[in-house]
Design a protein around this motif. Structure first.
Motif, PDB file in Angstrom:
ATOM      1  N   ASP A  58       0.825  -1.214   0.000  1.00 28.37           N
ATOM      2  CA  ASP A  58       0.000   0.000   0.000  1.00 28.37           C
ATOM      3  C   ASP A  58       0.860   1.266   0.000  1.00 28.37           C
ATOM      4  O   ASP A  58       0.571   2.218  -0.723  1.00 28.37           O
ATOM      5  CB  ASP A  58      -0.936   0.007   1.202  1.00 28.37           C
ATOM      6  CG  ASP A  58      -2.002  -1.073   1.113  1.00 28.37           C
ATOM      7  OD1 ASP A  58      -2.166  -1.678   0.029  1.00 28.37           O
ATOM      8  OD2 ASP A  58      -2.669  -1.325   2.132  1.00 28.37           O
ATOM      9  N   ALA A  59       1.916   1.276   0.803  1.00 26.10           N
ATOM     10  CA  ALA A  59       2.805   2.445   0.844  1.00 26.10           C
ATOM     11  C   ALA A  59       3.498   2.638  -0.500  1.00 26.10           C
ATOM     12  O   ALA A  59       3.595   3.759  -1.006  1.00 26.10           O
ATOM     13  CB  ALA A  59       3.842   2.283   1.956  1.00 26.10           C
ATOM     14  N   TYR A  60       3.967   1.537  -1.088  1.00 27.50           N
ATOM     15  CA  TYR A  60       4.662   1.631  -2.376  1.00 27.50           C
ATOM     16  C   TYR A  60       3.706   2.113  -3.472  1.00 27.50           C
ATOM     17  O   TYR A  60       4.070   2.948  -4.292  1.00 27.50           O
ATOM     18  CB  TYR A  60       5.286   0.287  -2.758  1.00 27.50           C
ATOM     19  CG  TYR A  60       6.185   0.417  -3.960  1.00 27.50           C
ATOM     20  CD1 TYR A  60       7.514   0.772  -3.802  1.00 27.50           C
ATOM     21  CD2 TYR A  60       5.701   0.231  -5.246  1.00 27.50           C
ATOM     22  CE1 TYR A  60       8.343   0.936  -4.906  1.00 27.50           C
ATOM     23  CE2 TYR A  60       6.510   0.398  -6.357  1.00 27.50           C
ATOM     24  CZ  TYR A  60       7.835   0.742  -6.173  1.00 27.50           C
ATOM     25  OH  TYR A  60       8.649   0.921  -7.267  1.00 27.50           O
ATOM     26  N   GLN A  61       2.492   1.598  -3.477  1.00 25.29           N
ATOM     27  CA  GLN A  61       1.527   2.001  -4.503  1.00 25.29           C
ATOM     28  C   GLN A  61       1.176   3.481  -4.393  1.00 25.29           C
ATOM     29  O   GLN A  61       0.953   4.140  -5.402  1.00 25.29           O
ATOM     30  CB  GLN A  61       0.264   1.146  -4.419  1.00 25.29           C
ATOM     31  CG  GLN A  61       0.467  -0.242  -4.959  1.00 25.29           C
ATOM     32  CD  GLN A  61      -0.768  -1.126  -4.798  1.00 25.29           C
ATOM     33  OE1 GLN A  61      -1.690  -0.815  -4.056  1.00 25.29           O
ATOM     34  NE2 GLN A  61      -0.766  -2.253  -5.487  1.00 25.29           N
ATOM     35  N   THR A  62       1.139   4.000  -3.183  1.00 21.19           N
ATOM     36  CA  THR A  62       0.869   5.426  -3.003  1.00 21.19           C
ATOM     37  C   THR A  62       1.978   6.254  -3.643  1.00 21.19           C
ATOM     38  O   THR A  62       1.725   7.266  -4.280  1.00 21.19           O
ATOM     39  CB  THR A  62       0.743   5.764  -1.503  1.00 21.19           C
ATOM     40  OG1 THR A  62      -0.338   5.017  -0.964  1.00 21.19           O
ATOM     41  CG2 THR A  62       0.509   7.241  -1.286  1.00 21.19           C
ATOM     42  N   MET A  63       3.217   5.822  -3.481  1.00 19.79           N
ATOM     43  CA  MET A  63       4.361   6.535  -4.038  1.00 19.79           C
ATOM     44  C   MET A  63       4.502   6.286  -5.537  1.00 19.79           C
ATOM     45  O   MET A  63       4.911   7.165  -6.286  1.00 19.79           O
ATOM     46  CB  MET A  63       5.647   6.096  -3.307  1.00 19.79           C
ATOM     47  CG  MET A  63       6.937   6.666  -3.847  1.00 19.79           C
ATOM     48  SD  MET A  63       7.611   5.921  -5.372  1.00 19.79           S
ATOM     49  CE  MET A  63       7.743   4.203  -4.954  1.00 19.79           C
ATOM     50  N   GLN A  64       4.141   5.111  -5.996  1.00 18.47           N
ATOM     51  CA  GLN A  64       4.433   4.643  -7.350  1.00 18.47           C
ATOM     52  C   GLN A  64       3.888   5.564  -8.448  1.00 18.47           C
ATOM     53  O   GLN A  64       4.483   5.686  -9.509  1.00 18.47           O
ATOM     54  CB  GLN A  64       3.884   3.236  -7.539  1.00 18.47           C
ATOM     55  CG  GLN A  64       4.307   2.575  -8.820  1.00 18.47           C
ATOM     56  CD  GLN A  64       3.848   1.143  -8.880  1.00 18.47           C
ATOM     57  OE1 GLN A  64       2.938   0.736  -8.160  1.00 18.47           O
ATOM     58  NE2 GLN A  64       4.469   0.360  -9.727  1.00 18.47           N
ATOM     59  N   ARG A  65       2.815   6.243  -8.184  1.00 18.27           N
ATOM     60  CA  ARG A  65       2.229   7.106  -9.218  1.00 18.27           C
ATOM     61  C   ARG A  65       3.168   8.230  -9.629  1.00 18.27           C
ATOM     62  O   ARG A  65       3.016   8.822 -10.680  1.00 18.27           O
ATOM     63  CB  ARG A  65       0.881   7.653  -8.775  1.00 18.27           C
ATOM     64  CG  ARG A  65       0.937   8.552  -7.587  1.00 18.27           C
ATOM     65  CD  ARG A  65      -0.456   8.990  -7.129  1.00 18.27           C
ATOM     66  NE  ARG A  65      -0.421   9.650  -5.865  1.00 18.27           N
ATOM     67  CZ  ARG A  65       0.060  10.867  -5.636  1.00 18.27           C
ATOM     68  NH1 ARG A  65       0.536  11.570  -6.641  1.00 18.27           N
ATOM     69  NH2 ARG A  65       0.068  11.391  -4.440  1.00 18.27           N
TER      70      ARG A  65
ATOM     71  N   LYS B 207       8.462   9.240   1.170  1.00 18.48           N
ATOM     72  CA  LYS B 207       7.020   8.963   1.181  1.00 18.48           C
ATOM     73  C   LYS B 207       6.747   7.563   1.734  1.00 18.48           C
ATOM     74  O   LYS B 207       5.863   7.373   2.574  1.00 18.48           O
ATOM     75  CB  LYS B 207       6.449   9.103  -0.231  1.00 18.48           C
ATOM     76  CG  LYS B 207       4.971   8.882  -0.352  1.00 18.48           C
ATOM     77  CD  LYS B 207       4.230  10.093   0.126  1.00 18.48           C
ATOM     78  CE  LYS B 207       2.767  10.001  -0.240  1.00 18.48           C
ATOM     79  NZ  LYS B 207       2.042  11.142   0.288  1.00 18.48           N
ATOM     80  N   ILE B 208       7.512   6.586   1.272  1.00 16.86           N
ATOM     81  CA  ILE B 208       7.336   5.205   1.738  1.00 16.86           C
ATOM     82  C   ILE B 208       7.569   5.120   3.247  1.00 16.86           C
ATOM     83  O   ILE B 208       6.772   4.542   3.990  1.00 16.86           O
ATOM     84  CB  ILE B 208       8.289   4.245   0.988  1.00 16.86           C
ATOM     85  CG1 ILE B 208       7.889   4.151  -0.483  1.00 16.86           C
ATOM     86  CG2 ILE B 208       8.289   2.866   1.635  1.00 16.86           C
ATOM     87  CD1 ILE B 208       8.900   3.434  -1.355  1.00 16.86           C
ATOM     88  N   VAL B 209       8.668   5.706   3.713  1.00 14.49           N
ATOM     89  CA  VAL B 209       8.996   5.646   5.138  1.00 14.49           C
ATOM     90  C   VAL B 209       7.931   6.368   5.963  1.00 14.49           C
ATOM     91  O   VAL B 209       7.474   5.852   6.989  1.00 14.49           O
ATOM     92  CB  VAL B 209      10.405   6.235   5.410  1.00 14.49           C
ATOM     93  CG1 VAL B 209      10.695   6.283   6.908  1.00 14.49           C
ATOM     94  CG2 VAL B 209      11.474   5.419   4.691  1.00 14.49           C
TER      95      VAL B 209
END
Length: 111
Positions: free
Chosen positions: A30-37, A96-98
């Motif tokens: 979930d954290a990675y997907q938030t940043m991935q965009r 963002k991930i952290v």
């Protein structure tokens, strides 16, 4: 009306109940997907796994650092920098991930 609300509440509770509150893979996904965009290009499965292991290991070590702003800032900078190197992410993307994972831990701990 009250009967319908009660039935819906019970149905919702039954759906949510089996979910695990702490799950590294789901939290990281979930954290990675938030940043991935904001990321151009991909990150390999191996790199994501390495980032996930690093972040969770470091967050769990946080309890051993001195509770000062200076120590936290150094810890945070080092972790974010190391993530950036692994996944070819910008500092902001790694940050963002952290930040998201720290918020998850905070909410988990206080709930």
């Amino acid at each position: 009306m009250n009967k319908q609300i009660k039935e819906l509440t019970i149905k919702f509770a039954d759906e949510v109940n089996p979910l695990e509150p702490f799950n590294e893979k789901n939290w990281f996904r979930d954290a990675y997907q938030t940043m991935q965009r904001t990321k151009k290009g991909g990150t390999s499965k191996e790199q994501k796994e390495e980032i996930r292991n690093l972040v969770f290991t470091e967050i769990k070590k946080m309890k051993n650092i001195e509770a000062t702003q200076e120590c936290f800032d150094k810890w945070f900078y080092d972790v974010v920098n190391n993530i950036s190197k692994i996944g070819q992410l910008t500092f902001g993307q790694s940050q963002k991930i952290v930040n998201i994972l720290l918020k998850y831990f905070y909410c988990y701990y206080h709930s």
